[in-house]
Design a protein around this motif. Structure first.
Motif, PDB file in Angstrom:
ATOM      1  N   HIS A 354     -17.545 -18.414 -14.526  1.00 57.97           N
ATOM      2  CA  HIS A 354     -16.335 -19.194 -14.776  1.00 57.97           C
ATOM      3  C   HIS A 354     -16.073 -20.240 -13.708  1.00 57.97           C
ATOM      4  O   HIS A 354     -15.404 -21.237 -13.960  1.00 57.97           O
ATOM      5  N   LEU A 373     -10.513 -16.344 -20.124  1.00 55.80           N
ATOM      6  CA  LEU A 373     -11.903 -16.485 -19.677  1.00 55.80           C
ATOM      7  C   LEU A 373     -12.409 -15.188 -19.070  1.00 55.80           C
ATOM      8  O   LEU A 373     -13.289 -14.531 -19.607  1.00 55.80           O
ATOM      9  N   ASN A 375     -13.958 -12.323 -16.295  1.00 51.26           N
ATOM     10  CA  ASN A 375     -15.257 -12.119 -15.678  1.00 51.26           C
ATOM     11  C   ASN A 375     -16.135 -11.254 -16.573  1.00 51.26           C
ATOM     12  O   ASN A 375     -15.650 -10.527 -17.436  1.00 51.26           O
TER      13      ASN A 375
END
Length: 378
Positions: A354, A373, A375
């Motif tokens: 990211h 988003l 991890n």
């Protein structure tokens, strides 16, 4: 002390009578307003193709007692304003003495195995029939002949191996979820021009089980065939559909011709499949799409064509194997404009670094909360 007593009586005398707020109206009253006929004597209502019939205002009637104690009410059931409620009674067959003016018949959570030829005889005004969670495996071909006004039929969670034959042409909603249906025969929905909702999930249905022409002439808006055995997107579904849900199948790819018929599609569910590839140009065939679910698949990259979908607002891509996100994967470039900004983009549970994603990649979202988003965790 006298002052307190005097004050109490003055407050009591000036108090207004207690009136129940509108939200406490009986649910049955609201349902019956939906089911009232314009003309009870008119059996041919060809112009009414809506799922919920719109009816004229009728004069107010005195409030009846909570339940109709008429002898015509089946034993153990509750009858109230054309609603017959017989659920959770351990019934093994459809009861006798159902009032002929019944509009809603609730037979859920029983042990009914069969609908015989004369079980629904005389129920010409029946609007909704609920048979969820029974042991139904057989329906007589002539069982639904008397129900010429039936609009909603719920037979989910039963043991039906095929769609009942000769269903009423007036039917607008059919829910046959969680049965044993393996085939949709060509004439299964013949003449049912008012059918708008079809729920067929959790059936062992394969692509070869959908016969060519099975949906010919239908105007269905909502189709759900999730938790089945589909290996590709069915190509013979009604071209009128707004929502198509094919989650939890075995679909491995999306081909260019898969969406050609579905120009009006607005919501697409393809989550929890085995999709590895979406052919370039496939999504261009659904220009009005608002929401796409592609989570829990095997995609290695963001599907091409997303920037050209002007109305797309939600795209779920989490739990794939996407390793990289390019700056123009989601938003249009140059002078092109997006008419609806993204309200939801999910990319979590992907091996995306990211910190390498450029901020301009998400220039067409409503705000930070629209992006998920996260991890990647093995």
């Amino acid at each position: 002390m006298k002052e307190y007593v005097l004050f109490y009586f003055l407050a009591l005398c000036s108090a207004k009578p207690f009136v129940l707020p509108p939200k406490y109206m009986a649910l049955n009253d609201l349902m019956l307003k939906d089911m009232e006929d314009d003309d009870d004597d008119d059996d041919d209502d060809d112009d009414n193709n809506s799922l919920l019939p719109f009816k004229k205002t009728v004069p107010l009637r005195p409030t009846p007692p909570p339940f109709d104690m008429s002898p015509s009410c089946p034993f153990g059931c509750q009858c109230y304003l054309r609603v017959v409620q017989c659920s959770d009674l351990g019934l093994t067959s459809i009861p006798d003495k159902i009032p002929h003016d019944t509009r809603l018949l609730d037979l859920q959570n029983n042990k009914i195995k069969e609908i015989k030829e004369k079980d629904l005889q005389g129920l010409s005004s029946l609007y909704a029939l609920f048979l969820n969670n029974n042991k139904l495996y057989k329906v007589h071909p002539k069982a639904f002949q008397p129900t010429k006004k039936l609009r909603r039929l719920y037979v989910s969670h039963n043991q039906l191996t095929e769609i009942p034959s000769n269903l009423p042409k007036s039917l607008a909603e059919l829910r046959i979820h969680d049965n044993k249906v393996k085939k949709i025969q060509k004439d299964a929905f013949k003449g049912m021009e008012s059918l708008h909702v079809l729920e067929m999930s959790a059936n062992p249905l394969e692509n070869v089980g959908i016969e060519p022409g099975a949906f010919e002439g239908l105007t269905v808006y909502h189709v759900r065939i999730a938790e089945a055995k589909l290996t590709s997107i069915p190509k013979g579904l009604p071209s009128s559909i707004y929502e198509l849900h094919l989650d939890h199948n075995k679909i491995s790819a999306v081909e260019l011709e898969d969406f050609i018929r579905y120009k009006d599609l607005q919501r697409l569910g393809l989550g929890h499949n085995k999709i590895k590839d979406i052919e370039n140009g496939s999504l261009a065939n659904i220009p009005n799409i608002r929401e796409i679910h592609l989570e829990n698949n095997k995609l290695k990259k963001v599907p091409s064509g997303l920037p050209d979908l002007k109305y797309l607002q939600v795209i779920f891509l989490h739990s794939n194997i996407i390793g990289k996100v390019e700056v123009n994967d989601f938003c249009p470039t140059g002078t092109r404009l997006k008419k609806s900004l993204y309200s939801g983009i999910s990319l979590f549970s992907n091996p995306v670094k990211h910190w390498e994603v450029q901020p301009a990649t998400f220039r067409c979202i409503l705000g930070r909360t629209s992006l998920h988003l996260g991890n990647f965790r093995k």
